[in-house]
Scaffold this active site. Sequence first.
Site, mmCIF file in Angstrom:
data_model
loop_
_atom_site.group_PDB
_atom_site.id
_atom_site.type_symbol
_atom_site.label_atom_id
_atom_site.label_comp_id
_atom_site.label_asym_id
_atom_site.label_seq_id
_atom_site.Cartn_x
_atom_site.Cartn_y
_atom_site.Cartn_z
ATOM 1 C CB CYS A 84 37.705 -1.560 21.157
ATOM 2 S SG CYS A 84 36.144 -2.788 20.963
ATOM 3 C CG HIS A 194 35.740 1.343 23.835
ATOM 4 N ND1 HIS A 194 35.989 1.964 22.665
ATOM 5 C CD2 HIS A 194 34.947 0.367 23.601
ATOM 6 C CE1 HIS A 194 35.552 1.233 21.582
ATOM 7 N NE2 HIS A 194 34.965 0.303 22.178
ATOM 8 C CD GLU A 196 37.294 5.026 23.625
ATOM 9 O OE1 GLU A 196 36.700 4.488 22.728
ATOM 10 O OE2 GLU A 196 38.148 4.479 24.312
#
Length: 213
Positions: A84, A194, A196
Site C-alpha cells: 500500500c 493489501h 493480507e
Amino acid sequence: MSPKPSVVVLDYGSGNVHSAVRALERAGGQVELTQDVDAVLNADGLVVPGVGAFAAVMDSLNAIEAPRWIGRRIAGSRPVLGICVGHQVLFERGVEHGIAAEGMGQWPGEVTALPREVVVPHMGWNTVRPAEGSTLFRGLEDQRFYFVHSYAVQTWDFDQSISAMAPPQVTWSHHGADFIAAVENGPLSATQFHPEKSGDAGMQLLRNWITSL
C-alpha cells in the site's frame, strides 16, 4: 524439515500491521514485528507496510532511518516487499492535497490522485493485469485483490540503461485510469493492494513471495 524463512514486518508506527503479521505467518514465514536494525538487515525478507498519507509515512520512516536500511538490503539483494503506502513511498515522490513529498526514489514516478470522475477512495476488489513471468502472481492471473487508496502511480518511465538487471515487471490495474498495482524488480517488490486482506489470492501471493526468499 527446513526452517521457515525469517520475515520482519517493519515497525515504524504504521497502523493495522497485525493483520499483515498474521497473514505472513499463515503463508509460511517466521515473522517478527520490529524496528531492530540487526533484525531488519538480516531477515530473509523485510515487509514495509503503510497506511495513511505519503508524507506522514515518509516522515515516520525517516525518523528511524528506515530508507537507509531498505537501501542496504536492496544493495545486498535481500528481498523487500512494500504494501500500500509502503509501495508508494518506493517511488520518487507523492503529491497529496497539492503538497509534494520526496519518496525513496527506488523507481521513477509520482504518486498522484486518482481521477475525480470515479469514486475515491478506490475501496474493494479489483482485477489486475500481471506482468509476464511474474513470481508474485504465479497461478493468480485471473484473481481479484483488495484495494484501499485514493492515490497511485499512473505512469511508468523506467530508463533501463541505468540498470544492469532485467527490466522491472509491472502489474497494472484500473480505476478511472490505469495505475500501477505491483512492481517486481530483483529483490524489491511492492503491491498497491493489501494481500493480507485479499483472501485466498492474497495468501497465495504472500506464499509465492516467501517461497522465493
